[in-house]
Design an enzyme around this catalytic site. Structure first.
Site, PDB file in Angstrom:
ATOM      1  N   MET A 153       0.852  -1.179   0.000  1.00  0.00           N
ATOM      2  CA  MET A 153       0.000   0.000   0.000  1.00  0.00           C
ATOM      3  C   MET A 153       0.891   1.233   0.000  1.00  0.00           C
ATOM      4  O   MET A 153       1.577   1.520   0.972  1.00  0.00           O
ATOM      5  CB  MET A 153      -0.928  -0.022   1.210  1.00  0.00           C
ATOM      6  CG  MET A 153      -1.848  -1.243   1.236  1.00  0.00           C
ATOM      7  SD  MET A 153      -2.973  -1.260   2.654  1.00  0.00           S
ATOM      8  CE  MET A 153      -4.089   0.080   2.231  1.00  0.00           C
ATOM      9  N   SER A 154       0.876   1.941  -1.118  1.00  0.00           N
ATOM     10  CA  SER A 154       1.788   3.062  -1.291  1.00  0.00           C
ATOM     11  C   SER A 154       1.365   4.298  -0.510  1.00  0.00           C
ATOM     12  O   SER A 154       2.174   5.175  -0.225  1.00  0.00           O
ATOM     13  CB  SER A 154       1.879   3.424  -2.775  1.00  0.00           C
ATOM     14  OG  SER A 154       0.614   3.894  -3.232  1.00  0.00           O
ATOM     15  N   ASP A 168      -5.134   4.221  -5.390  1.00  0.00           N
ATOM     16  CA  ASP A 168      -5.227   2.978  -6.150  1.00  0.00           C
ATOM     17  C   ASP A 168      -4.939   1.749  -5.291  1.00  0.00           C
ATOM     18  O   ASP A 168      -5.703   0.772  -5.296  1.00  0.00           O
ATOM     19  CB  ASP A 168      -4.275   3.019  -7.348  1.00  0.00           C
ATOM     20  CG  ASP A 168      -4.641   4.110  -8.336  1.00  0.00           C
ATOM     21  OD1 ASP A 168      -5.845   4.406  -8.472  1.00  0.00           O
ATOM     22  OD2 ASP A 168      -3.731   4.677  -8.966  1.00  0.00           O
ATOM     23  N   LEU A 197       6.176  -0.020   1.700  1.00  0.00           N
ATOM     24  CA  LEU A 197       7.609  -0.204   1.513  1.00  0.00           C
ATOM     25  C   LEU A 197       8.382   1.043   1.919  1.00  0.00           C
ATOM     26  O   LEU A 197       8.131   2.134   1.397  1.00  0.00           O
ATOM     27  CB  LEU A 197       7.913  -0.535   0.043  1.00  0.00           C
ATOM     28  CG  LEU A 197       7.171  -1.733  -0.540  1.00  0.00           C
ATOM     29  CD1 LEU A 197       7.613  -1.969  -1.981  1.00  0.00           C
ATOM     30  CD2 LEU A 197       7.379  -2.977   0.304  1.00  0.00           C
ATOM     31  N   CYS A 202      11.719  -0.547 -10.495  1.00  0.00           N
ATOM     32  CA  CYS A 202      11.176  -0.761  -9.155  1.00  0.00           C
ATOM     33  C   CYS A 202      10.163  -1.897  -9.156  1.00  0.00           C
ATOM     34  O   CYS A 202      10.152  -2.744  -8.266  1.00  0.00           O
ATOM     35  CB  CYS A 202      10.539   0.534  -8.646  1.00  0.00           C
ATOM     36  SG  CYS A 202       9.872   0.421  -6.968  1.00  0.00           S
ATOM     37  N   GLY A 245      -2.283  -1.894  -6.889  1.00  0.00           N
ATOM     38  CA  GLY A 245      -3.212  -0.975  -7.540  1.00  0.00           C
ATOM     39  C   GLY A 245      -2.827  -0.635  -8.962  1.00  0.00           C
ATOM     40  O   GLY A 245      -3.310   0.366  -9.513  1.00  0.00           O
ATOM     41  N   CYS A 267      10.707   9.372  -7.265  1.00  0.00           N
ATOM     42  CA  CYS A 267      10.561   9.515  -5.815  1.00  0.00           C
ATOM     43  C   CYS A 267      11.868   9.826  -5.109  1.00  0.00           C
ATOM     44  O   CYS A 267      11.878  10.473  -4.061  1.00  0.00           O
ATOM     45  CB  CYS A 267       9.934   8.257  -5.225  1.00  0.00           C
ATOM     46  SG  CYS A 267      10.983   6.783  -5.312  1.00  0.00           S
TER      47      CYS A 267
END
Length: 253
Positions: free
Chosen positions: A1-2, A6, A26, A95, A119, A187
């Site tokens: 879950m970022s 999504d 993460l 990634c 997502g 990022c």
């Protein structure tokens, strides 16, 4: 879950489908302040908190997995090395390949989970990766590096749904991330200055900009700051003899 809409909606759909779901965020940097800041959809401290709140609303366990060392080696260092070799890498592709569907999937299977649910906007049919229904959000291109055995352990609940519908569904579920902006930037480049990031890692590498005949048209601080087909920012004010955009290349002094 970022921490974005999504992955939160995908997790909620997985629960609705009867799966026993555990949320995982993460941690991709040992020093998060060196990466992007603010709630941007992935990778920041704010995003981690958003992911945890979404997991609470959905009612699933939530953990943070430290992937900082692997991410730096397989994504950040690869990014720099590719530019140094004259190529333009896609860090999101790397990634997905090295982190989400190698390191994460391997750990998940070792812990007894059956699959990784994300997502991503993509679909898998008969073991074949296919584009998402929402072509404007399709992410199958960054998943095309995945092996068949990895795809067999992947679930993409949003592949058949337009993004606008996903946001509406998230709002209906009471997820605070429903209107959160999508993440587009790299990022690990906090200020968005890719050229400056590469200069710090590769050093200044000045050279000349020349046309196909070898005539010098200008100079540059490092060929890594440009990409094939670039039309703007070259500081070349002279068009080709026929008045069309000039074809040129860079060289190091």
């Amino acid at each position: 879950m970022s921490g974005g809409v999504d992955s939160a909606t995908a997790a909620a759909r997985a629960v609705d489908a009867g799966h026993e779901v555990t949320g995982v965020h993460l941690a991709l940097s040992s020093n998060p302040s060196s990466y992007r800041t603010g709630a941007r959809g992935c990778c920041t401290l704010e995003d981690a908190r958003d992911a945890r709140r979404a997991a609470d609303v959905i009612g699933i366990p939530f953990y943070v997995w430290d992937m900082a060392e692997r991410f730096h080696r397989d994504v950040v260092e690869d990014f720099v090395a590719e530019y140094a070799a004259g190529r333009t890498p896609n860090p999101c592709l790397r990634c997905n390949e090295k982190i989400k569907f190698a390191a994460v999937l391997d750990r998940a299977l070792a812990l007894g989970f059956d699959a990784v649910c994300t997502g991503h906007y993509a679909q898998v049919s008969d073991g074949v990766l296919r584009r998402a229904a929402d072509l404007g959000k399709d992410q199958s291109y960054v998943l095309a590096v995945l092996r068949t055995d990895q795809l067999s352990h992947a679930i993409f609940p949003l592949g058949d749904t337009p993004k606008v519908q996903v946001r509406a569904e998230a709002a209906g579920r009471g997820l605070a991330v429903a209107d959160k902006p999508d993440s587009h930037d790299v990022c690990f480049i906090a200020d968005g200055d890719t050229k400056g990031f590469l200069a710090r890692h590769l050093g200044q590498a000045p050279g000349r900009i020349v046309d196909a005949a070898g005539a010098v048209l200008g100079d540059h601080d490092g060929a890594y700051a440009f990409t094939v087909g670039q039309r703007k920012g070259l500081r070349v004010g002279t068009p080709a003899a026929d008045g069309k955009p000039a074809t040129c290349s860079t060289s190091s002094r």
